[in-house]
Design an enzyme around this catalytic site. Structure first.
Site, short mmCIF file in Angstrom:
data_model
loop_
_atom_site.label_atom_id
_atom_site.label_comp_id
_atom_site.label_asym_id
_atom_site.label_seq_id
_atom_site.Cartn_x
_atom_site.Cartn_y
_atom_site.Cartn_z
N SER A 144 0.86 -1.19 0.00
CA SER A 144 0.00 0.00 0.00
C SER A 144 0.89 1.24 0.00
CB SER A 144 -0.87 0.02 1.26
OG SER A 144 -1.54 1.26 1.40
N TYR A 157 -2.26 -0.20 10.66
CA TYR A 157 -2.40 -0.64 9.26
C TYR A 157 -1.15 -0.27 8.47
CZ TYR A 157 -3.95 -1.11 4.46
OH TYR A 157 -4.02 -1.47 3.14
P1 NDP Z 1 -11.66 -5.95 -0.06
O1 NDP Z 1 -12.18 -5.83 1.33
O2 NDP Z 1 -12.56 -5.69 -1.18
O3 NDP Z 1 -11.02 -7.42 -0.25
C1 NDP Z 1 -10.25 -8.03 0.74
C2 NDP Z 1 -10.12 -9.50 0.43
O4 NDP Z 1 -9.28 -10.11 1.42
C3 NDP Z 1 -11.45 -10.21 0.46
O5 NDP Z 1 -11.53 -11.10 -0.62
C4 NDP Z 1 -11.43 -10.98 1.77
O6 NDP Z 1 -12.15 -12.20 1.62
C5 NDP Z 1 -9.93 -11.26 1.89
N1 NDP Z 1 -9.53 -11.58 3.26
C6 NDP Z 1 -9.56 -10.76 4.34
N2 NDP Z 1 -9.14 -11.43 5.42
C7 NDP Z 1 -8.83 -12.68 5.02
C8 NDP Z 1 -8.35 -13.84 5.67
N3 NDP Z 1 -8.11 -13.84 6.99
N4 NDP Z 1 -8.13 -14.96 4.94
C9 NDP Z 1 -8.39 -14.96 3.62
N5 NDP Z 1 -8.85 -13.92 2.95
C10 NDP Z 1 -9.09 -12.79 3.64
O7 NDP Z 1 -10.38 -4.99 -0.11
P2 NDP Z 1 -9.29 -4.75 -1.26
O8 NDP Z 1 -9.55 -5.57 -2.44
O9 NDP Z 1 -9.15 -3.30 -1.42
O10 NDP Z 1 -8.00 -5.28 -0.48
C11 NDP Z 1 -7.10 -6.23 -1.03
C12 NDP Z 1 -5.70 -5.89 -0.60
O11 NDP Z 1 -5.34 -4.62 -1.12
C13 NDP Z 1 -5.51 -5.79 0.92
O12 NDP Z 1 -4.28 -6.38 1.26
C14 NDP Z 1 -5.47 -4.28 1.16
O13 NDP Z 1 -4.73 -3.96 2.30
C15 NDP Z 1 -4.77 -3.83 -0.11
N6 NDP Z 1 -4.93 -2.43 -0.46
C16 NDP Z 1 -6.16 -1.90 -0.68
C17 NDP Z 1 -6.28 -0.57 -1.04
C18 NDP Z 1 -7.57 0.10 -1.23
O14 NDP Z 1 -7.62 1.36 -1.22
N7 NDP Z 1 -8.67 -0.62 -1.45
C19 NDP Z 1 -5.08 0.26 -1.26
C20 NDP Z 1 -3.84 -0.40 -0.92
C21 NDP Z 1 -3.79 -1.71 -0.59
P3 NDP Z 1 -13.05 -12.90 2.72
O15 NDP Z 1 -13.63 -11.83 3.58
O16 NDP Z 1 -14.07 -13.65 1.91
O17 NDP Z 1 -12.10 -13.81 3.43
C1 8X3 Z 2 -5.26 1.15 1.52
C2 8X3 Z 2 -5.26 2.56 1.08
O1 8X3 Z 2 -4.80 4.89 1.88
O2 8X3 Z 2 -6.69 3.75 2.85
O3 8X3 Z 2 -3.98 0.69 1.72
O4 8X3 Z 2 -4.43 3.16 3.44
S1 8X3 Z 2 -5.30 3.62 2.38
#
Ligand code: NDP
Ligand code: 8X3
Length: 257
Positions: A144, A157
């Site tokens: 991130s 985080y």
């Molecule tokens: P979402 O909440 O849409 O997706 C998160 C995914 O992670 C879901 O599929 C969830 O599936 C899965 N997950 C969470 N906990 C677990 C677990 N314990 N075991 C297995 N799967 C798990 O968020 P994003 O798609 O945005 O997030 C994906 C990644 O991107 C994360 O690592 C997040 O930190 C990162 N990220 C996101 C950003 C954003 O602005 N959206 C920016 C930077 C990074 P389920 O609940 O079915 O298990």
């Molecule tokens: C997820 C994006 O800016 O909310 O990593 O931390 S932010």
């Protein structure tokens, strides 16, 4: 033909957001998939659609990446079935809470550290020896912008995502002399279920995160991940940072009134 055609891709956290978009993107490139998340019912619906639309094999499993024994058993099952992935998109992760540290909930720290750091390690540690033994493999960790710069209330985080950066660097170093590549893709604001999870179901607060500018969507991040994964084997990207044009660092965002 795409460089991803026929290369098996494991996506963790494929039930929504960036992970789901990766599954769609890789399937469109002709890559057979292994999809993990806790919400298996969502994976099953997605898998049926991708098999039908792209004719690729898709294996789904309910895997909580925090459960090391479950991860190890799932990886052993893949090895037995000759389904060891060529590419791991180590994406499962979350933010829990958006509080000042002095008001933060230690249970939230545990969820973030156990998922974003230890969960990512569990999956990488289980798969990497198999990739090394087979002589090919690419781990793409999802970090991130928060791993580059901490913003107010980002405390734990941001620390987990700084750890993802450090671990990508460390695992890369430990793979010297092998053909295994290790990368991170570090997105800025992407409109997924991320903020709804972080704000614990408060839809209004979650929506406000993406108001007044055009955020990334899962597909934008999946494009970058597919680019990194599709490069020739002698090209190893260490880190890519990708943000909406309105965003210039982890917290500077230009919002229209
Ligand atoms: P979402 O909440 O849409 O997706 C998160 C995914 O992670 C879901 O599929 C969830 O599936 C899965 N997950 C969470 N906990 C677990 C677990 N314990 N075991 C297995 N799967 C798990 O968020 P994003 O798609 O945005 O997030 C994906 C990644 O991107 C994360 O690592 C997040 O930190 C990162 N990220 C996101 C950003 C954003 O602005 N959206 C920016 C930077 C990074 P389920 O609940 O079915 O298990
Ligand atoms: C997820 C994006 O800016 O909310 O990593 O931390 S932010």
């Amino acid at each position: 033909m795409s460089g991803l055609n026929g290369r098996r891709v494991l996506v963790t956290g494929a039930s929504s957001g960036i992970g789901e978009a990766c599954a769609r993107r890789f399937a469109a490139e002709g890559a057979p998939l292994v999809l993990w998340a806790r919400r298996l019912e969502r994976l099953d619906v997605l898998a049926a659609e991708l098999r039908e639309r792209h004719g690729v094999a898709v294996h789904c499993a309910r895997v909580d990446v925090r459960a090391r024994e479950v991860v190890n058993a799932a990886v052993a099952g893949l090895a037995e079935a000759d389904l060891v992935p060529d590419v791991l998109v180590n994406n499962a992760g979350l933010a829990a809470g958006f509080d000042l540290f002095q008001q933060s909930d230690p249970d939230d720290w545990d969820r973030m550290i156990d998922t974003n750091v230890k969960g990512l390690l569990n999956v990488a540690r289980a798969l990497l020896p198999l990739m090394i033994a087979r002589g090919r493999g690419h781990i793409i960790n999802i970090g991130s912008t928060a791993g580059h710069l901490t913003y107010p209330r980002g405390n734990v985080y941001a620390a987990t995502k700084a750890a993802v950066r450090a671990l990508t660097e460390g695992i890369n170093l430990d793979c010297v002399g092998t053909p295994i590549r290790v990368s991170t893709v570090d997105p800025g604001f992407a409109e997924t279920e991320f903020s709804l999870v972080r704000m614990k179901g408060d839809e209004l607060r979650a929506k406000q995160v993406y108001q007044g500018y055009r955020p990334l969507h899962g597909e934008d991040v999946a494009d970058v991940i597919a680019y990194v994964a599709g490069l020739p084997e002698h090209v190893n990207v260490l880190d890519v940072v990708v943000m909406p044009t309105a965003q210039r660092n982890a917290y500077v965002v230009h919002r229209q009134a």
